[in-house]
Write a protein that holds these residues in place. Structure first.
Motif, PDB file in Angstrom:
ATOM      1  N   UNK A  41       4.578   5.679   2.705  1.00 13.64           N
ATOM      2  CA  UNK A  41       3.861   6.951   2.818  1.00 13.64           C
ATOM      3  C   UNK A  41       4.654   8.048   2.131  1.00 13.64           C
ATOM      4  N   UNK A  42       3.958   8.861   1.353  1.00 17.71           N
ATOM      5  CA  UNK A  42       4.543  10.075   0.780  1.00 17.71           C
ATOM      6  C   UNK A  42       3.770  11.259   1.329  1.00 17.71           C
ATOM      7  N   UNK A  43       4.427  12.061   2.138  1.00 26.22           N
ATOM      8  CA  UNK A  43       3.762  13.223   2.734  1.00 26.22           C
ATOM      9  C   UNK A  43       3.652  14.350   1.705  1.00 26.22           C
ATOM     10  N   UNK A  44       3.003  15.437   2.103  1.00 28.58           N
ATOM     11  CA  UNK A  44       2.780  16.541   1.163  1.00 28.58           C
ATOM     12  C   UNK A  44       4.052  17.290   0.825  1.00 28.58           C
ATOM     13  N   UNK A  48       0.849  -1.199   0.000  1.00 34.05           N
ATOM     14  CA  UNK A  48       0.000   0.000   0.000  1.00 34.05           C
ATOM     15  C   UNK A  48       0.880   1.242   0.000  1.00 34.05           C
ATOM     16  N   UNK A  49       0.479   2.213  -0.796  1.00 32.40           N
ATOM     17  CA  UNK A  49       1.126   3.528  -0.785  1.00 32.40           C
ATOM     18  C   UNK A  49       0.078   4.568  -0.428  1.00 32.40           C
ATOM     19  N   UNK A  50       0.344   5.345   0.611  1.00 27.84           N
ATOM     20  CA  UNK A  50      -0.539   6.428   1.035  1.00 27.84           C
ATOM     21  C   UNK A  50       0.104   7.758   0.655  1.00 27.84           C
ATOM     22  N   UNK A  51      -0.617   8.573  -0.128  1.00 30.16           N
ATOM     23  CA  UNK A  51      -0.099   9.853  -0.614  1.00 30.16           C
ATOM     24  C   UNK A  51      -0.924  10.985  -0.026  1.00 30.16           C
ATOM     25  N   UNK A  89       9.383   8.372  -0.475  1.00 29.93           N
ATOM     26  CA  UNK A  89       8.639   7.406   0.334  1.00 29.93           C
ATOM     27  C   UNK A  89       9.341   7.182   1.667  1.00 29.93           C
ATOM     28  N   UNK A  90       8.531   6.878   2.670  1.00 33.63           N
ATOM     29  CA  UNK A  90       9.068   6.603   3.997  1.00 33.63           C
ATOM     30  C   UNK A  90       8.227   5.522   4.675  1.00 33.63           C
ATOM     31  N   UNK A  91       8.844   4.843   5.616  1.00 32.99           N
ATOM     32  CA  UNK A  91       8.177   3.809   6.386  1.00 32.99           C
ATOM     33  C   UNK A  91       7.617   4.405   7.681  1.00 32.99           C
ATOM     34  N   UNK A  92       6.511   3.847   8.125  1.00 32.69           N
ATOM     35  CA  UNK A  92       5.895   4.258   9.381  1.00 32.69           C
ATOM     36  C   UNK A  92       6.028   3.111  10.367  1.00 32.69           C
ATOM     37  N   UNK A  93       6.586   3.395  11.532  1.00 27.11           N
ATOM     38  CA  UNK A  93       6.825   2.352  12.526  1.00 27.11           C
ATOM     39  C   UNK A  93       5.900   2.525  13.720  1.00 27.11           C
ATOM     40  N   UNK A  94       5.358   1.412  14.193  1.00 25.47           N
ATOM     41  CA  UNK A  94       4.570   1.372  15.408  1.00 25.47           C
ATOM     42  C   UNK A  94       5.136   0.276  16.296  1.00 25.47           C
TER      43      UNK A  94
END
Length: 352
Positions: free
Chosen positions: A223-226, A170-173, A208-213
């Motif tokens: 994830x690609x932020x604005x 999944x890619x979230x933009x 792109x970057x990874x999100x860690x929990x």
């Protein structure tokens, strides 16, 4: 007796004067598009954590209780609207630091509170999305709303997280270049993002970057932020570079979710919707009016956007039907939590 009749009459009067969308039935009657599901309000989710003995049993209802529920829901809507107007008039910052914790908790509720009723609602929406859309045809989805503060960004982040948990890439933009919020929901640095990609300073792979929990593996989510603010976001989003970028990521990921600005405030959502395979419309219960939705659909239909579904957010569960409301209020999520603690007991615990 006169007071009772007066109260019932006022309840029906309030119902007829209120033009807002409150139930899934209201939304499906107004929009001729598939209904993907609804997300309960935070208040109802908190109420569901109480034990069954604290809640009424299924079927236990009376006219007086239904009238009281109508009054309660009506004044909740009025209170929210007055509060929002006061914040706007006073020029308060809606994203101040003390609100970030609540925003991050809601923005990743499927990870932070996986056994909650809200997390289960997002998983239900994910299942409906999987089985209502062809996997190979609809991969690039835009998520939007009529106006701000309807929960589209929270829906985008939680839906992306829930899909990534199934093993799909999944890619979230974050394409809301006016008021980006994805990085706030996921507690990520904004840094370089979509703006840098569109002006050609970096590649999309570098953005792109990874999100860690904690204790959660989300290797499938990018994830690609604005990115930095731009004086001409509409021109950037309507460029050939944006089309090339979406074409490339579409071939690399199973699902690409794009958080867009509200439809009625800027033209960005209409621009992006044309480039996507489908559009999901998020509607806030008790706040979005029927006339507002009509104008939203007129604008999206004018650009021939492919509407694949709608999501009703912040629903007062007492309004969605007697059976579901009663079943929900006895504490379904509480039972889920008890089951999880029993089934996933530690190795040293005694067998039940």
């Amino acid at each position: 007796i006169l007071g009772l009749f007066l109260g019932v009459g006022l309840a029906f009067l309030f119902e007829n004067l209120d033009d807002s969308i409150k139930t899934p039935e209201d939304l499906t009657d107004r929009l001729d598009i598939p209904f993907l599901g609804f997300v309960p309000s935070v208040e109802d989710a908190d109420d569901s954590s109480t034990g069954p003995k604290d809640r009424p049993r299924p079927g236990q209802s009376s006219p007086a209780k239904r009238v009281a529920t109508t009054y309660r829901d009506f004044f909740k809507v009025i209170k929210r609207r007055i509060g929002a107007e006061n914040e706007t008039m006073q020029g308060l910052d809606l994203h101040k630091k003390e609100d970030l914790t609540a925003r991050q908790r809601a923005g990743a509720v499927v990870v932070n509170q996986p056994m909650s009723s809200i997390a289960e609602a997002y998983r239900s929406i994910r299942a409906n999305l999987f089985y209502s859309t062809p996997a190979e045809e609809l991969k690039l989805l835009a998520i939007t709303s009529s106006r701000p503060q309807e929960g589209k960004t929270t829906t985008s982040t939680n839906l992306a997280l829930s899909i990534a948990q199934t093993g799909k890439r999944v890619l979230l933009i974050d394409a809301d270049l006016h008021r980006p919020s994805v990085h706030k929901n996921l507690d990520a640095e904004s840094g370089r993002g979509l703006t840098d990609v569109l002006i050609g300073s970096i590649t999309w792979q570098e953005a792109t970057r990874k999100i860690s929990f904690k204790d959660v593996d989300l290797e499938n989510l990018d994830v690609i932020t604005a990115g930095p603010s731009s004086p001409n976001p509409s021109e950037l989003l309507n460029s050939n570079r944006m089309r090339e970028f979406l074409t490339q990521v579409r071939s690399e990921y199973d699902w690409v979710l794009i958080d867009t600005p509200p439809v009625l405030f800027v033209s960005d959502a209409s621009i992006i919707s044309v480039m996507c395979d489908g559009v999901i419309l998020v509607v806030k219960s008790g706040d979005s009016s029927r006339s507002l939705l009509s104008r939203t659909m007129e604008r999206l239909n004018s650009v021939h956007a492919h509407m694949i579904g709608s999501i009703l957010n912040n629903v007062q569960v007492s309004r969605v039907g007697r059976y579901y409301s009663s079943y929900y209020n006895v504490g379904y999520s509480r039972y889920s939590q008890d089951y999880q603690r029993t089934y996933y007991a530690s190795e040293g615990a005694d067998e039940v």
